[in-house]
Design a protein around this motif. Sequence first.
Motif: not given
Length: 273
Positions: A116-135
């Motif tokens: 997630l940090a790499a998505w943010g650094i390289t694209t400006g978007k923190i890309q989650i591949m789910s709905d974000g609820t999994p633990w």
Amino acid sequence: IHLAALSNDPVGQLSEDLTLDINFGATIKLAEMAKAAGVCRFLYASSCSLYGKSEGDWMDENSPQAPLTAYARSKVKSEQELRKLASDEFSPIILRCATVFGIAPKLRVDLVVNNLAAWGITTGKIQIMSDGTPWRPLIHVEDLVSAYEFFLQAPLEEVHNEVFNIGFNVCNYQVREIAETVGKYLPGTEVVFASVPDRDSRSYRVSFNKFHEISKLEPEFDLEKGIGQIVEAYKRHGLTHEDFVGRKYVRLSQMQHLISNGLLDAQLRWTQG
């Protein structure tokens, strides 16, 4: 310390038979050889992923196992057979590790926090591949090293043929929380959820009470400190999007490249000397 394996769920999906052969078959062979050679303490890197989907319950070492992937199934089988090898002279110790994050000499960007940090650094978007609820339970790589150091020295009568979840209760997070924390260190970035969530349905919140009671260890890196370290390192080394999505830091991509170019065969063995 036995760490060798096809080392995560996506890599394990290359071939379930191969995953079982390497992660399970070779593990037991190695343990049998170690026992025959007089090794008295055998630390095995298992995984909390074998809990599968816990529906919000806290999972301890006695909780039901529901492995959802070839990788997780290989861990279940290895644990079962390793414990059968225990004797007065041979002590298998099963360490079910939380999801590792942080910077190490062999960087991996296929782990959730690093990813997630790499998505943010390289694209400006923190890309989650789910709905974000999994633990996900997390442990920083340096804290995991401390855990291994502890189990190398712990009195054998306290750890012989035992199973331990390795991590810290305060380091259980939902993926959405992880992404939002990454965002704090990357102002201006946007958290983006997948329009079609991926097939990864794993979700498990894990109790680490047994580990804490015996080791008394506390985390040196919480999520925020670890993310700060990751972001600083990515910026300092100039991580690019090409590096991030390519084969430089993603094991599965590198293996697929070697296979497609005929350098590895279907059994992941080198085709050239």
